[in-house]
Design an enzyme around this catalytic site. Sequence first.
Site, PDB file in Angstrom:
ATOM      1  N   SER A 134       0.989  -1.231   0.139  1.00 14.47           N
ATOM      2  CA  SER A 134       0.205   0.037   0.099  1.00 14.47           C
ATOM      3  C   SER A 134       0.793   1.322   0.020  1.00 14.47           C
ATOM      4  CB  SER A 134      -0.849   0.097   1.302  1.00 14.47           C
ATOM      5  OG  SER A 134      -1.567   1.085   1.409  1.00 14.47           O
ATOM      6  N   TYR A 141      -1.821  -0.560  10.854  1.00 18.59           N
ATOM      7  CA  TYR A 141      -1.636  -0.854   9.336  1.00 18.59           C
ATOM      8  C   TYR A 141      -0.413  -0.350   8.756  1.00 18.59           C
ATOM      9  CZ  TYR A 141      -3.536  -1.055   4.712  1.00 18.59           C
ATOM     10  OH  TYR A 141      -3.710  -1.295   3.283  1.00 18.59           O
TER      11      TYR A 141
END
Length: 263
Positions: free
Chosen positions: A148, A161
């Site tokens: 990501s 995350y």
Amino acid sequence: MPRHDAAVETDPNRPLAGRHALVTGASRGIGAAIARKLRSQGARLTLIARDAKALAPLAAELDAEALACDVTDATALGQAFATAAGHQHVDILVNNAGNAETAPFARTDPALWARMLDLNLTAAYTACRLALPAMVEDGWGRIVNVASTAGLKGYPYVSAYVAAKHGLVGLTRALALEFAKTGVTVNAVCPGYTDTPMLETSIARVAAKTAKTPDAIKAGFAAANPSGRLIRPDEVAACVAWLAHGDAASVTGAAIPIAGGEI
């Protein structure tokens, strides 16, 4: 012994024919787009997701093997790999399974932290350990970790995350160097905000906590991309497929942003 290249077809329209690809988190969103792209280029597929019912239609569409598995369960993941490899060694591993839970750092308790690292980092570590021995033996392999932009920069309220995705990029770079002489490449793709069910879930969570409408929240996510739109799952899939090609043999250790210039 390495598998002979003659076992792999060389049709330019099906450059992955003869290769076996395993995709985790394959039932929807980016994972499903990757599965479709790899299949269109000739790869045989094993698809893994927790929800067997959600995975079944895609597996039928793509003539793929579907295995229901929680990738955070190392024993279950090992059994899934053994089933997949029983037919043919995994040539292409796509570690796509992941999720983001939001919370201010003060409310990021150890359980949330562990969930994010287990799913977004440790599961990929386990899958790599399962796939690499056969890839090295065959003298050919492709590992693509779906990270990501959160693996390349920080975002507030998703510290666990972000930490996990940074770890996944670090793992990618370390393995790329360690296995550089074996014929195995290890790369990461780093999408920005992508138009997927996972993003819709995030939008719903924000809407529930604020006075903003879902459309306004979605527009805000799109505005983070300098091109002013969300990334499409098929754009991520196209990059993954290219990294899986023989033509990408010299690309390893890369963490490629797919984010319209955000990074």
